[in-house]
Motif scaffolding. Structure first.
Motif, PDB file in Angstrom:
ATOM      1  N   ASP A  68       0.870  -1.300  -0.151  1.00  0.00           N
ATOM      2  CA  ASP A  68      -0.117  -0.012   0.067  1.00  0.00           C
ATOM      3  C   ASP A  68       1.008   1.393   0.031  1.00  0.00           C
ATOM      4  N   ASP A  69       2.260   0.989   0.296  1.00  0.00           N
ATOM      5  CA  ASP A  69       3.025   2.172   0.527  1.00  0.00           C
ATOM      6  C   ASP A  69       3.317   2.865  -0.903  1.00  0.00           C
ATOM      7  N   GLY A  70       3.232   1.990  -1.895  1.00  0.00           N
ATOM      8  CA  GLY A  70       3.677   2.089  -3.275  1.00  0.00           C
ATOM      9  C   GLY A  70       5.248   2.119  -3.569  1.00  0.00           C
ATOM     10  N   GLY A  90      11.856   0.766  -3.046  1.00  0.00           N
ATOM     11  CA  GLY A  90      12.301   1.910  -3.839  1.00  0.00           C
ATOM     12  C   GLY A  90      11.332   1.647  -5.344  1.00  0.00           C
ATOM     13  N   VAL A  91      11.734   2.378  -5.903  1.00  0.00           N
ATOM     14  CA  VAL A  91      11.231   2.197  -7.626  1.00  0.00           C
ATOM     15  C   VAL A  91      11.939   1.210  -8.385  1.00  0.00           C
TER      16      VAL A  91
END
Length: 149
Positions: A68-70, A90-91
Motif C-alpha cells: 500500500d505504501d507504493g 524503492g522504484v
C-alpha cells in the motif's frame, strides 16, 4: 654501506611495500565482494545472513505484489530448480515485469528472505523500445520514415 647494497635494500623495501599494499587492498575488497547466486545455488550454499550477494533469475509470473505504501515490492525469483522470496523498497526499473530476468543486489535476512537494495531488470535479445514496436526493422523505407518523425 655501499651504493650497490643501498639500491638492493631500497628495491627490497619497495617490493615489500607493494606486497603489503596489495594484501591490504584484497582484504578491504573481500568484505565488499558480491557473489552471484541463482535460487538453486542459493539453496545449496551456506550463505550467512547479512552477506552481500547478487541473486539472479526470472520473476515468477503472478508473484509481484506492491504494498500500500507504493514503494515496497514483494516478488519471487525463480530458476529451473528453486524459488526465492524477495522484498525491495524503492522504484522498480521500467523493464521489471513478471516473467522477465532480474538481478538483485542485497542480503538474506535471518528468516531467509532476500532483502534487495538494488534491482537490475534484464531483457532478452528480442527487446524493442516502445517507440519502435510498430516499425518493421527489416524494411529500410519504413525505418527511415519512423526515424524522421
Amino acid at each position: 654501506m655501499k651504493p650497490k647494497h643501498q639500491r638492493l635494500l631500497l628495491a627490497l623495501l619497495a617490493v615489500a611495500g607493494l606486497i603489503a599494499a596489495t594484501l591490504i587492498a584484497i582484504s578491504a575488497l573481500s568484505d565488499e565482494a558480491s557473489y552471484f547466486y541463482t535460487p538453486t545455488t542459493l539453496e545449496k550454499e551456506e550463505v550467512k545472513p547479512g552477506q552481500a550477494i547478487r541473486l539472479g533469475g526470472q520473476v515468477k509470473v503472478g508473484s509481484i505484489n506492491i504494498a500500500d505504501d507504493g514503494v515496497t515490492t514483494n516478488f519471487i525469483v525463480q530458476d529451473s530448480g528453486a524459488e526465492q522470496d524477495v522484498i525491495f523498497k524503492g522504484v522498480t526499473p521500467n523493464l521489471f515485469v513478471e516473467g522477465s530476468g532480474v538481478v538483485a543486489d542485497g542480503r538474506l535476512d535471518d528468516n531467509g528472505l532476500f532483502v534487495a537494495d538494488n534491482l537490475l531488470a534484464k531483457h532478452d535479445e528480442n527487446y524493442v523500445p516502445r517507440e519502435l514496436q510498430d516499425v518493421d526493422l527489416n524494411n529500410r523505407d519504413t525505418l527511415e520514415k519512423s526515424v524522421v518523425q
